[in-house]
Structures are given as C-alpha cells and as structure tokens.
Design a protein around this motif. Structure first.
Motif, short mmCIF file in Angstrom:
data_model
loop_
_atom_site.label_atom_id
_atom_site.label_comp_id
_atom_site.label_asym_id
_atom_site.label_seq_id
_atom_site.Cartn_x
_atom_site.Cartn_y
_atom_site.Cartn_z
N ARG A 33 43.80 26.86 45.79
CA ARG A 33 44.68 27.91 46.29
C ARG A 33 45.49 28.51 45.15
O ARG A 33 45.64 29.74 45.04
N ASP A 34 46.02 27.66 44.28
CA ASP A 34 46.83 28.15 43.15
C ASP A 34 46.00 29.03 42.22
O ASP A 34 46.48 30.05 41.71
N LEU A 37 45.49 32.51 43.86
CA LEU A 37 46.69 33.34 43.82
C LEU A 37 46.99 33.82 42.40
O LEU A 37 47.46 34.94 42.20
N ALA A 38 46.71 32.96 41.41
CA ALA A 38 46.98 33.33 40.02
C ALA A 38 46.13 34.50 39.55
O ALA A 38 46.47 35.18 38.59
N LEU A 40 45.65 37.20 41.20
CA LEU A 40 46.15 38.44 41.80
C LEU A 40 47.25 39.04 40.93
O LEU A 40 47.96 38.32 40.23
N ASP A 42 50.13 40.20 41.77
CA ASP A 42 51.46 39.73 42.19
C ASP A 42 51.30 38.49 43.06
O ASP A 42 51.32 38.58 44.30
N PRO A 43 51.12 37.32 42.45
CA PRO A 43 50.87 36.10 43.22
C PRO A 43 51.96 35.77 44.22
O PRO A 43 51.70 35.21 45.28
N GLU A 47 49.17 35.30 49.98
CA GLU A 47 48.88 33.95 50.47
C GLU A 47 47.36 33.80 50.57
O GLU A 47 46.64 34.77 50.81
N GLN A 67 39.42 38.26 41.09
CA GLN A 67 39.51 39.00 42.34
C GLN A 67 38.24 39.83 42.51
O GLN A 67 37.85 40.60 41.63
N VAL A 87 42.29 36.07 50.80
CA VAL A 87 43.70 36.20 50.45
C VAL A 87 44.29 37.38 51.22
O VAL A 87 43.60 38.32 51.59
N VAL A 89 47.45 40.03 50.78
CA VAL A 89 48.50 40.53 49.89
C VAL A 89 49.52 41.28 50.72
O VAL A 89 49.17 42.20 51.48
#
Length: 218
Positions: A33-34, A37-38, A40, A42-43, A47, A67, A87, A89
């Motif tokens: 998950r981390d 998000l990293a 993106l 704007d992490p 989610e 992405q 994800v 955003v």
C-alpha cells in the motif's frame, strides 16, 4: 527405499512445508500500500484499496511502483510478481454551484452562486471556482439549480444577435473601410462570427469588437 521409509519422508515433507513458507514469509500488505501511494503526485490525498488477507511472496529488494491510470498503480517485485492496486485520489476543491436554475442567455449575478467543496475529478469540464470568472457572463444553455458551474456553461455577453444590422470594418495599413452587414449568428466581444456583406452579398467572418462592430480583412 522401503515403502515405510518413503512414507515417513513424505509425511516429514508435509510437516516442514508450512515452516518453509513461514520462514520465507509474505510481503506485508502495508508495504505494498505504501509503495502504491508513494507513486502518486500527492500521496497524502489518496487511499489504496488492498485485501488485508493478500499473500504475495516477500520481495528480496525494494518494491517498484508506477501509476498506470487515474485510479491504478502497478506495484511489483523486481524478481517476480506484479500487482495492480486500485487507488482513489481525493481531488476535492471549492467550486461554484448554482443556487437556482438559470435560463439560456441569462446573465450570471452573484446571488446565483454559492461555494461548495466537490470532488473535481468527477466533474466534466473545467469547474469555475471564482465568482469573477462567472459574474457578468451569460448562460450558454439552461442550467439547473445545484449543478456545478463550468467554463463551458458560460459565454461572453452577446453584443451581436443573429439578424442584427452591424458595421463591417476592414482595416489595412492605416486605411479603414466601413460597410453595412447582417449578423448570421450570436457573438460576444472578441468572438468570431459570420456576417453577410449587404453590398456584395458575400458571407465573411470577423471578430466582434467591444463596440459591437465586426472587424474583417480586406
């Protein structure tokens, strides 16, 4: 090897197999998950959705992520697996919403607008966020109360209407010629419009000035 010994070896393998899997382990779901998000821009405003029971082999090195779509990130282990992580955003921001219905051609006034926070990623078109971008302009079509106002909903005030008698102005190297014309459509300042030259009956295109004239070339 006697059958009894082969059977014992087989049973021992069954006992040791779970231990081997436990020793090698699985990749922590949080690390996947981390990584998603990293990837993106704007992490902190996003989610990632992952099943807590997800079991991917533990990766010997750092995870890679990129992405691949507006709502998808590909996370992978360089030495093996790849996983597409959904994800979401959060693109919420302040936009202007119509406090009442507006008729086509009606001019926008401040009392027609109210600010609200909406998910701009779900809005079709460029949402208007500042009253200065809307007040004084006209509705291109009928707009319903509660809808988000977009740039495509608005046009500059109509200075020329279809059928209006207008002045055709041609300028070239300091020389100006004015002719009578008839508008073949509606337009506001700095917008292009087709006009019929009443002298020659030719149809030409020009740009509407702030005074309501139409400037064309020779």
């Amino acid at each position: 090897m006697p059958f009894r010994m082969r059977l014992s070896a087989f049973l021992l393998a069954l006992v040791l197999l779970p231990c081997a899997v436990a020793a090698s382990g699985f990749q922590p779901v949080e690390s996947i998950r981390d990584a998603a998000l990293a990837a993106l821009p704007d992490p902190g405003a996003a989610e990632a959705t992952l099943d807590p029971a997800l079991r991917m082999p533990r990766c010997a090195g750092p995870l890679e992520a990129r992405q691949t779509g507006a709502n998808t990130v590909e996370v992978g282990c360089p030495s093996g697996w790849r996983l597409f992580v959904p994800v979401r955003v959060d693109r919420s921001g302040q936009v202007l919403v119509l406090a009442r219905g507006v008729a086509a051609g009606e001019r926008i006034t401040p009392d027609m607008l109210r600010p609200e926070r909406r998910d701009t990623g779900r809005i079709a078109g460029a949402a208007v966020s500042e009253p200065s971008e809307a007040v004084g302009r006209e509705a291109r079509r009928v707009l319903v109360a509660g809808s988000v106002l977009t740039a495509g909903d608005l046009v500059a005030p109509r200075l020329v209407r279809r059928g209006d008698s207008i002045a055709l102005v041609a300028r070239n190297q300091g020389v100006e010629v004015r002719m009578a014309g008839r508008a073949l459509g509606d337009a506001g300042a700095q917008e292009r419009i087709s006009v019929e030259n009443l002298s020659s009956r030719r149809v030409v295109q020009g740009v509407v000035t702030a005074e309501g004239d139409v400037v064309v070339g020779f």
